[in-house]
Design an enzyme around this catalytic site. Structure first.
Site, PDB file in Angstrom:
ATOM      1  N   ASN A   1    -129.505 -46.456  22.526  1.00  0.00           N
ATOM      2  CA  ASN A   1    -130.450 -47.035  23.488  1.00  0.00           C
ATOM      3  C   ASN A   1    -130.140 -48.520  23.640  1.00  0.00           C
ATOM      4  O   ASN A   1    -130.463 -49.323  22.768  1.00  0.00           O
ATOM      5  CB  ASN A   1    -131.887 -46.825  22.977  1.00  0.00           C
ATOM      6  CG  ASN A   1    -132.909 -47.478  23.895  1.00  0.00           C
ATOM      7  OD1 ASN A   1    -132.587 -47.950  24.989  1.00  0.00           O
ATOM      8  ND2 ASN A   1    -134.160 -47.499  23.444  1.00  0.00           N
ATOM      9  N   TRP A   2    -129.501 -48.855  24.765  1.00  0.00           N
ATOM     10  CA  TRP A   2    -129.098 -50.256  24.990  1.00  0.00           C
ATOM     11  C   TRP A   2    -130.288 -51.144  25.350  1.00  0.00           C
ATOM     12  O   TRP A   2    -130.162 -52.357  25.402  1.00  0.00           O
ATOM     13  CB  TRP A   2    -128.059 -50.336  26.111  1.00  0.00           C
ATOM     14  CG  TRP A   2    -126.741 -49.700  25.781  1.00  0.00           C
ATOM     15  CD1 TRP A   2    -126.371 -49.103  24.600  1.00  0.00           C
ATOM     16  CD2 TRP A   2    -125.608 -49.600  26.648  1.00  0.00           C
ATOM     17  NE1 TRP A   2    -125.078 -48.645  24.687  1.00  0.00           N
ATOM     18  CE2 TRP A   2    -124.582 -48.937  25.934  1.00  0.00           C
ATOM     19  CE3 TRP A   2    -125.339 -50.011  27.971  1.00  0.00           C
ATOM     20  CZ2 TRP A   2    -123.325 -48.677  26.495  1.00  0.00           C
ATOM     21  CZ3 TRP A   2    -124.099 -49.751  28.519  1.00  0.00           C
ATOM     22  CH2 TRP A   2    -123.105 -49.090  27.784  1.00  0.00           C
ATOM     23  N   LYS A   3    -131.411 -50.548  25.683  1.00  0.00           N
ATOM     24  CA  LYS A   3    -132.608 -51.290  26.116  1.00  0.00           C
ATOM     25  C   LYS A   3    -132.249 -52.215  27.292  1.00  0.00           C
ATOM     26  O   LYS A   3    -131.351 -51.877  28.055  1.00  0.00           O
ATOM     27  CB  LYS A   3    -133.232 -52.024  24.919  1.00  0.00           C
ATOM     28  CG  LYS A   3    -133.488 -51.060  23.738  1.00  0.00           C
ATOM     29  CD  LYS A   3    -134.391 -51.619  22.678  1.00  0.00           C
ATOM     30  CE  LYS A   3    -134.566 -50.572  21.575  1.00  0.00           C
ATOM     31  NZ  LYS A   3    -135.504 -50.981  20.538  1.00  0.00           N
TER      32      LYS A   3
ATOM     33  N   HIS B   1    -140.690 -43.991  25.342  1.00  0.00           N
ATOM     34  CA  HIS B   1    -140.298 -44.922  24.267  1.00  0.00           C
ATOM     35  C   HIS B   1    -141.476 -45.839  23.936  1.00  0.00           C
ATOM     36  O   HIS B   1    -142.252 -46.205  24.825  1.00  0.00           O
ATOM     37  CB  HIS B   1    -139.081 -45.744  24.710  1.00  0.00           C
ATOM     38  CG  HIS B   1    -138.475 -46.510  23.584  1.00  0.00           C
ATOM     39  ND1 HIS B   1    -138.996 -47.703  23.143  1.00  0.00           N
ATOM     40  CD2 HIS B   1    -137.429 -46.233  22.777  1.00  0.00           C
ATOM     41  CE1 HIS B   1    -138.272 -48.132  22.113  1.00  0.00           C
ATOM     42  NE2 HIS B   1    -137.320 -47.255  21.878  1.00  0.00           N
TER      43      HIS B   1
ATOM     44  N   GLU C   1    -141.672 -48.882  23.435  1.00  0.00           N
ATOM     45  CA  GLU C   1    -141.728 -50.143  24.180  1.00  0.00           C
ATOM     46  C   GLU C   1    -142.346 -49.937  25.557  1.00  0.00           C
ATOM     47  O   GLU C   1    -142.914 -50.865  26.136  1.00  0.00           O
ATOM     48  CB  GLU C   1    -140.323 -50.763  24.259  1.00  0.00           C
ATOM     49  CG  GLU C   1    -139.911 -51.319  22.896  1.00  0.00           C
ATOM     50  CD  GLU C   1    -138.426 -51.282  22.605  1.00  0.00           C
ATOM     51  OE1 GLU C   1    -137.623 -51.108  23.539  1.00  0.00           O
ATOM     52  OE2 GLU C   1    -138.063 -51.418  21.411  1.00  0.00           O
TER      53      GLU C   1
ATOM     54  N   GLU D   1    -139.686 -42.025  16.070  1.00  0.00           N
ATOM     55  CA  GLU D   1    -139.426 -43.455  15.955  1.00  0.00           C
ATOM     56  C   GLU D   1    -140.671 -44.156  15.410  1.00  0.00           C
ATOM     57  O   GLU D   1    -141.589 -44.471  16.180  1.00  0.00           O
ATOM     58  CB  GLU D   1    -139.074 -44.050  17.324  1.00  0.00           C
ATOM     59  CG  GLU D   1    -137.776 -43.561  17.896  1.00  0.00           C
ATOM     60  CD  GLU D   1    -137.092 -44.626  18.764  1.00  0.00           C
ATOM     61  OE1 GLU D   1    -135.986 -45.026  18.418  1.00  0.00           O
ATOM     62  OE2 GLU D   1    -137.685 -45.062  19.755  1.00  0.00           O
TER      63      GLU D   1
ATOM     64  N   GLY E   1    -136.289 -52.377  15.030  1.00  0.00           N
ATOM     65  CA  GLY E   1    -135.852 -53.772  14.987  1.00  0.00           C
ATOM     66  C   GLY E   1    -136.132 -54.454  13.663  1.00  0.00           C
ATOM     67  O   GLY E   1    -136.015 -55.676  13.552  1.00  0.00           O
TER      68      GLY E   1
ATOM     69  N   SER F   1    -133.996 -48.880  13.423  1.00  0.00           N
ATOM     70  CA  SER F   1    -133.116 -49.624  12.502  1.00  0.00           C
ATOM     71  C   SER F   1    -131.972 -48.781  11.935  1.00  0.00           C
ATOM     72  O   SER F   1    -131.575 -48.959  10.792  1.00  0.00           O
ATOM     73  CB  SER F   1    -133.938 -50.255  11.374  1.00  0.00           C
ATOM     74  OG  SER F   1    -134.807 -51.241  11.893  1.00  0.00           O
TER      75      SER F   1
ATOM     76  N   GLY G   1    -130.818 -48.452  18.376  1.00  0.00           N
ATOM     77  CA  GLY G   1    -131.033 -49.404  19.461  1.00  0.00           C
ATOM     78  C   GLY G   1    -130.046 -50.547  19.316  1.00  0.00           C
ATOM     79  O   GLY G   1    -128.925 -50.485  19.824  1.00  0.00           O
ATOM     80  N   GLY G   2    -130.441 -51.581  18.580  1.00  0.00           N
ATOM     81  CA  GLY G   2    -129.591 -52.767  18.399  1.00  0.00           C
ATOM     82  C   GLY G   2    -128.155 -52.428  18.006  1.00  0.00           C
ATOM     83  O   GLY G   2    -127.201 -53.014  18.547  1.00  0.00           O
TER      84      GLY G   2
HETATM   85  P1  13P Z   1    -133.431 -50.456  16.684  1.00  0.00           P
HETATM   86  O1  13P Z   1    -132.308 -49.529  16.268  1.00  0.00           O
HETATM   87  O2  13P Z   1    -132.935 -51.751  17.265  1.00  0.00           O
HETATM   88  O3  13P Z   1    -134.432 -50.596  15.598  1.00  0.00           O
HETATM   89  O4  13P Z   1    -134.175 -49.737  17.908  1.00  0.00           O
HETATM   90  C1  13P Z   1    -134.565 -48.425  17.775  1.00  0.00           C
HETATM   91  C2  13P Z   1    -135.040 -47.924  19.076  1.00  0.00           C
HETATM   92  O5  13P Z   1    -136.058 -48.353  19.596  1.00  0.00           O
HETATM   93  C3  13P Z   1    -134.226 -46.894  19.724  1.00  0.00           C
HETATM   94  O6  13P Z   1    -134.879 -46.315  20.796  1.00  0.00           O
END
Ligand code: 13P
Length: 249
Positions: free
Chosen positions: A7-9, A92, A94, A163, A169, A208, A229-230
């Site tokens: 997930n590149w966000k 998600h 977010e 999640e 994060g 994470s 994500g990150g």
């Molecule tokens: P991180 O891997 O940056 O914690 O993000 C997880 C995420 O929200 C994937 O959708």
């Protein structure tokens, strides 16, 4: 068969997205049994669809609108994404934090399936929920409403991502002791709602995720993939995650 969904966000313009996939292409070898999905921002999807090695990578959206067409300025629908992506994140945390309700998310899950897109439905508790012993209730409530427009047959066509919002994060994932009961909750809830077969729904973990944690997380019973994500923005780290999963497949 494991699933890795990056997930590149809200990162990477089309140029930077192209650079990343070129690097990923050099670093990653396809292996049968490991499916790799890149959930890129909308503007990157069309150019990436021309560039990626489709034998190695699939494309995913990060969101879609519940309606297929209409006066919804600034939105992108499943009908527009059909054929371009095979997956889409839905619900998600977010986006939930921006006001998406469970009922709205249910419509998005249905919209994805209607357009031959596999929804990756994200569920998980906030830190405050955990502190109040509400983790199980939150997950059951989210699933019950978010899946309410589906049939038992549809369940085999979706992915559910656990999640824990407090671990996103954070740099360190939730522990196996924290993850395992929620994976069981997800399967038992879906089974209760849609019958025995439905307990085989694909379930993955996100929050994470990094290369060093892959083995520990993938060894948790019922975890069939990862949603970094990150780490998905760093080609070396993402390649590490992929190769660690491939070793287990
Ligand atoms: P991180 O891997 O940056 O914690 O993000 C997880 C995420 O929200 C994937 O959708």
């Amino acid at each position: 068969m494991s699933l890795i969904v990056g997930n590149w966000k809200m990162n990477l313009n089309p140029h930077d997205a192209s650079v990343l996939v070129h690097r990923l292409n050099e670093k990653i070898e396809a292996k049968e049994g490991t499916e790799i999905v890149l959930c890129a921002p909308f503007i990157d999807l069309y150019p990436l669809s021309k560039e990626i090695n489709h034998k190695k990578f699939k494309l995913g959206a990060q969101n879609l609108h519940p309606n297929d067409h209409g006066a919804f300025t600034g939105e992108i629908s499943g009908a527009m994404l059909k054929g371009l992506v095979q997956y889409s994140l839905v619900g998600h945390s977010e986006r939930r934090a921006m006001g998406e309700t469970d009922v709205f998310i249910a419509k998005k899950v249905a919209a994805a399936l209607r357009n031959d897109i596999t929804p990756v439905l994200c569920v998980g508790e906030l830190l405050d929920d955990r502190h109040h012993n509400l983790t199980k209730k939150v997950i059951v409530d989210q699933l019950t409403t978010n899946l309410s427009q589906l049939t038992a047959e549809d369940i085999s066509k979706i992915v559910i991502a656990y999640e824990p919002v407090w671990a996103i994060g954070a740099g360190t994932p939730a522990t196996p002791e924290q993850i395992a009961p929620q994976i069981r909750t997800i399967r038992s809830t879906v089974e209760e709602l849609y019958g025995e077969e439905a307990a085989n729904v694909r379930v993955i973990y996100g929050a994470s995720v990094a290369g060093e944690f892959v083995k520990t997380i993938m060894n948790i019973e019922g975890v069939e993939g990862l949603l970094p994500g990150g780490a998905s923005l760093n080609y070396e780290e993402f390649a590490k995650i992929v190769s660690a999963v491939q070793e287990l497949d």
